[in-house]
Motif scaffolding. Sequence first.
Motif, PDB file in Angstrom:
ATOM      1  N   GLY A  70       6.490  -6.449   2.161  1.00  0.00           N
ATOM      2  CA  GLY A  70       7.287  -7.681   1.496  1.00  0.00           C
ATOM      3  C   GLY A  70       7.955  -8.378   2.504  1.00  0.00           C
ATOM      4  O   GLY A  70       8.302  -9.291   2.754  1.00  0.00           O
ATOM      5  N   TYR A  71       9.157  -7.029   2.846  1.00  0.00           N
ATOM      6  CA  TYR A  71      10.038  -7.709   3.815  1.00  0.00           C
ATOM      7  C   TYR A  71       9.251  -7.452   5.719  1.00  0.00           C
ATOM      8  O   TYR A  71      10.474  -8.501   5.826  1.00  0.00           O
ATOM      9  N   LEU A  72       8.908  -7.390   6.253  1.00  0.00           N
ATOM     10  CA  LEU A  72       8.302  -8.102   7.122  1.00  0.00           C
ATOM     11  C   LEU A  72       7.365  -9.726   7.610  1.00  0.00           C
ATOM     12  O   LEU A  72       7.549 -10.602   7.947  1.00  0.00           O
ATOM     13  N   ALA A  73       7.292  -9.564   5.869  1.00  0.00           N
ATOM     14  CA  ALA A  73       6.810 -11.304   5.611  1.00  0.00           C
ATOM     15  C   ALA A  73       7.993 -11.906   5.474  1.00  0.00           C
ATOM     16  O   ALA A  73       7.594 -13.351   5.526  1.00  0.00           O
ATOM     17  N   ASP A  74       9.109 -11.130   4.445  1.00  0.00           N
ATOM     18  CA  ASP A  74      10.206 -12.690   4.840  1.00  0.00           C
ATOM     19  C   ASP A  74      11.113 -12.419   6.179  1.00  0.00           C
ATOM     20  O   ASP A  74      11.813 -14.148   6.208  1.00  0.00           O
ATOM     21  N   GLN A  75      11.306 -11.659   6.655  1.00  0.00           N
ATOM     22  CA  GLN A  75      11.187 -11.487   7.673  1.00  0.00           C
ATOM     23  C   GLN A  75      10.790 -12.192   8.763  1.00  0.00           C
ATOM     24  O   GLN A  75      11.410 -13.094   9.963  1.00  0.00           O
ATOM     25  N   TYR A  76       9.389 -12.860   9.441  1.00  0.00           N
ATOM     26  CA  TYR A  76       8.768 -12.926  10.108  1.00  0.00           C
ATOM     27  C   TYR A  76       8.019 -14.541   9.318  1.00  0.00           C
ATOM     28  O   TYR A  76       6.822 -14.258   9.185  1.00  0.00           O
ATOM     29  N   PRO A  77       9.571 -16.142   8.287  1.00  0.00           N
ATOM     30  CA  PRO A  77       8.647 -16.714   8.348  1.00  0.00           C
ATOM     31  C   PRO A  77       7.564 -17.880   9.039  1.00  0.00           C
ATOM     32  O   PRO A  77       6.462 -18.499   8.122  1.00  0.00           O
ATOM     33  N   VAL A  78       7.938 -17.628   9.899  1.00  0.00           N
ATOM     34  CA  VAL A  78       6.966 -18.547  10.869  1.00  0.00           C
ATOM     35  C   VAL A  78       5.653 -18.421  10.437  1.00  0.00           C
ATOM     36  O   VAL A  78       4.354 -19.230  10.905  1.00  0.00           O
ATOM     37  N   HIS A  79       4.927 -16.768  10.035  1.00  0.00           N
ATOM     38  CA  HIS A  79       3.547 -16.816  10.430  1.00  0.00           C
ATOM     39  C   HIS A  79       3.190 -17.181   8.500  1.00  0.00           C
ATOM     40  O   HIS A  79       1.687 -16.824   8.335  1.00  0.00           O
ATOM     41  N   ARG A  80       4.102 -17.586   7.758  1.00  0.00           N
ATOM     42  CA  ARG A  80       3.388 -18.137   6.869  1.00  0.00           C
ATOM     43  C   ARG A  80       2.895 -16.537   5.784  1.00  0.00           C
ATOM     44  O   ARG A  80       1.697 -17.273   5.220  1.00  0.00           O
ATOM     45  N   LEU A  81       3.326 -15.429   5.581  1.00  0.00           N
ATOM     46  CA  LEU A  81       2.591 -14.538   5.285  1.00  0.00           C
ATOM     47  C   LEU A  81       3.338 -14.460   3.955  1.00  0.00           C
ATOM     48  O   LEU A  81       3.030 -13.325   3.560  1.00  0.00           O
ATOM     49  N   ALA A  82       4.160 -14.466   3.543  1.00  0.00           N
ATOM     50  CA  ALA A  82       4.889 -14.764   2.097  1.00  0.00           C
ATOM     51  C   ALA A  82       4.615 -16.591   0.930  1.00  0.00           C
ATOM     52  O   ALA A  82       5.291 -17.297   1.682  1.00  0.00           O
ATOM     53  N   PRO A  83       4.275 -16.822   0.235  1.00  0.00           N
ATOM     54  CA  PRO A  83       5.326 -17.638  -0.394  1.00  0.00           C
ATOM     55  C   PRO A  83       6.515 -17.887  -0.539  1.00  0.00           C
ATOM     56  O   PRO A  83       7.169 -16.843  -1.127  1.00  0.00           O
ATOM     57  N   PRO A  84       7.851 -18.974  -0.343  1.00  0.00           N
ATOM     58  CA  PRO A  84       9.254 -18.878  -0.090  1.00  0.00           C
ATOM     59  C   PRO A  84       9.106 -19.309  -1.322  1.00  0.00           C
ATOM     60  O   PRO A  84       8.873 -19.237  -2.339  1.00  0.00           O
ATOM     61  N   ILE A  85      10.246 -18.697  -1.544  1.00  0.00           N
ATOM     62  CA  ILE A  85      11.346 -18.501  -3.030  1.00  0.00           C
ATOM     63  C   ILE A  85      11.453 -20.264  -3.448  1.00  0.00           C
ATOM     64  O   ILE A  85      12.115 -20.983  -2.143  1.00  0.00           O
ATOM     65  N   GLY A  86      10.512 -20.629  -4.526  1.00  0.00           N
ATOM     66  CA  GLY A  86      10.259 -21.475  -4.599  1.00  0.00           C
ATOM     67  C   GLY A  86       9.384 -22.812  -5.115  1.00  0.00           C
ATOM     68  O   GLY A  86       9.013 -23.073  -5.078  1.00  0.00           O
ATOM     69  N   ASP A  87       8.529 -21.298  -4.242  1.00  0.00           N
ATOM     70  CA  ASP A  87       6.982 -22.117  -4.085  1.00  0.00           C
ATOM     71  C   ASP A  87       7.024 -21.391  -5.603  1.00  0.00           C
ATOM     72  O   ASP A  87       6.689 -20.158  -5.527  1.00  0.00           O
ATOM     73  N   PRO A  88       6.057 -22.423  -5.787  1.00  0.00           N
ATOM     74  CA  PRO A  88       4.929 -22.066  -7.240  1.00  0.00           C
ATOM     75  C   PRO A  88       3.896 -20.525  -7.135  1.00  0.00           C
ATOM     76  O   PRO A  88       3.790 -20.551  -8.478  1.00  0.00           O
ATOM     77  N   GLN A  89       3.524 -20.277  -5.516  1.00  0.00           N
ATOM     78  CA  GLN A  89       2.324 -19.509  -5.811  1.00  0.00           C
ATOM     79  C   GLN A  89       3.508 -17.808  -5.852  1.00  0.00           C
ATOM     80  O   GLN A  89       3.364 -17.239  -5.627  1.00  0.00           O
TER      81      GLN A  89
END
Length: 203
Positions: A70-89
């Motif tokens: 989870g940390y890595l997904a948030d640290q590297y948002p350019v790879h879109r590996l986590a729906p951002p905060i506010g995203d319905p998913q």
Amino acid sequence: MKLFWSPNTRAVRGLWMLEETGAPYELVEIDIQSPESKANPALRAASPLGKVPALEDGPVRIWDSGAICGYLADQYPVHRLAPPIGDPQRGAYLMWLMFTNSVIEPAIVEKTAASAPAPTRNGWGSWESMLGLLRNAVTPGPWVLGERFSAADVLIGTSVIFMRHFSLMDEEPALDAYALRCAARPAYQRTMAIESGEGRRAG
Ligand SMILES: N[C@@H](CCC(=O)N[C@@H](CS)C(=O)NCC(=O)O)C(=O)O
């Protein structure tokens, strides 16, 4: 960034995730059978129990595979590996990100220890209910969030691959197909090469 890792362990989750991000990292191999290796002060600073995976990133130290992914997904948002905060998913993403360590792993212990199911008392439900949830999660797929691959698939994917490898499940066409999709990802293949020693790199 350093990943404390040992082949053929849960550290594969952190390694695959790093390969998905393409971020530069150093792999620090720990022999989990060796007390000396597990006494490595840098490992202990990141992982008080001396377990792998553990991540060191500047001042950050993390020792749980779900948290690392989870940390890595948030640290590297350019790879879109986590729906951002506010995203319905985002909510479903967080739930599946935690599912491996909070539901699948205890359910595997229930099955392998042949414990009597107690789905009301046990927070993970039961082995059978866990499998049912997983089947639904990957159907129609291709990923647990549908079209969007995420860090949650790194966790769920390694778990399904593990359960297949150790023949913990009977024939499960949806889960088998999902495992094959995970295994076909280039980052997963690089991870397997590193795990086998062929593609090992440091720094
Ligand atoms: N819940 C942790 C579990 C980590 C874990 O138990 N790792 C095992 C390898 S699969 C380990 O390091 N064992 C060595 C030990 O406990 O001494 C996670 O998912 O990161």
